[in-house]
Design a protein around this motif. Sequence first.
Motif, PDB file in Angstrom:
ATOM      1  N   ARG A  48      35.986  30.976  56.309  1.00 17.94           N
ATOM      2  CA  ARG A  48      34.543  30.729  56.314  1.00 17.94           C
ATOM      3  C   ARG A  48      33.988  30.991  54.917  1.00 17.94           C
ATOM      4  N   LYS A  49      32.911  30.327  54.593  1.00 21.89           N
ATOM      5  CA  LYS A  49      32.388  30.350  53.235  1.00 21.89           C
ATOM      6  C   LYS A  49      31.965  31.742  52.795  1.00 21.89           C
ATOM      7  N   SER A  50      31.318  32.490  53.681  1.00 22.69           N
ATOM      8  CA  SER A  50      30.838  33.824  53.297  1.00 22.69           C
ATOM      9  C   SER A  50      31.998  34.751  52.933  1.00 22.69           C
ATOM     10  N   LEU A  51      33.097  34.668  53.699  1.00 22.48           N
ATOM     11  CA  LEU A  51      34.269  35.486  53.392  1.00 22.48           C
ATOM     12  C   LEU A  51      34.923  35.011  52.095  1.00 22.48           C
ATOM     13  N   PHE A  52      34.985  33.700  51.911  1.00 22.47           N
ATOM     14  CA  PHE A  52      35.533  33.139  50.670  1.00 22.47           C
ATOM     15  C   PHE A  52      34.779  33.685  49.468  1.00 22.47           C
TER      16      PHE A  52
END
Length: 301
Positions: A94-98
């Motif tokens: 997911r983008k936030s974790l990335f």
Amino acid sequence: MTKPSQPRNIPEHAAPFLKWAGGKRWLANTVAQLLRNPGGNYIEPFLGGGAVFFEIECQAAILSDINKELINAYRVVRDRTDELVRLLCCLEIRKSLFNRIRREGCVDPVARAARLLYLNRTAFNGLYRVNQRGEFNVPFGCKAGTRLVDRNALVICSEMLGRAVLMPGDFRNPLVFAGPNDSVFLDPPYTVKHNNNGFRQYNETIFSWNDQIALAKIANRLAALGTRVVVTNAFHHEVVALYSKRLFQPYVVKRPTTIAANRSARGVCSELVLLSDSISASEGLRRFDVPVLVPLRHGAF
């Protein structure tokens, strides 16, 4: 230096576990056929994604790259595969974790390797690229259905890497160990966008002209010893001139470019391949039916 360990049983065919800018997956089979040599070490000082190493199925190898994070990842895949798999299995795409993983560093070798693999899998166009400060600078953008880890594939890579000494650092370091019975693949960083316009200027920050000169001198020395050497480089007359006409045969290979995000912006580029005289190029090309290499004739530029 510790010598490569005694070979384990050859595993089923391995494939690179990283996608790397400038990688040679498209040429790996050709290079592997020309360099395959059961009697000596395989030496590669610009490892990157390791496409040729995984293709060549050598018995012993010395692998190096100036990128310490990359060499750390190879060492972890080789020595601590299960720990790496467990850590990657705990992560979600997911983008936030990335963005958090991209922003934050880590110290533990396994965590560092997991960070590199995660960013490589989930970044736009599947690339791992850093700026001049060493900061990862590719945005999020992986394809639907992307898998973070394939344990079986990493285990096969681990088996093959068990035959290799892994050295971070300058390209000159592993080449000190090259001898007449060895095979060497030299794939320095270069851009093909400016083969005919400002070549030196645009490549200076990637791999300087002094580095090109030093690399060619080493390649010429090894070729004179009888070492099997394949060099890939930018298709430019000044690069060709660095390599001995007596010791190297230049070839040109055309390939589609694949890095541009917009398919319409992708085209065809020419790259240089130099084969040392110790490789019987004509015999090898006939034997293996490799159609991609075209001899470079005098006055081609």
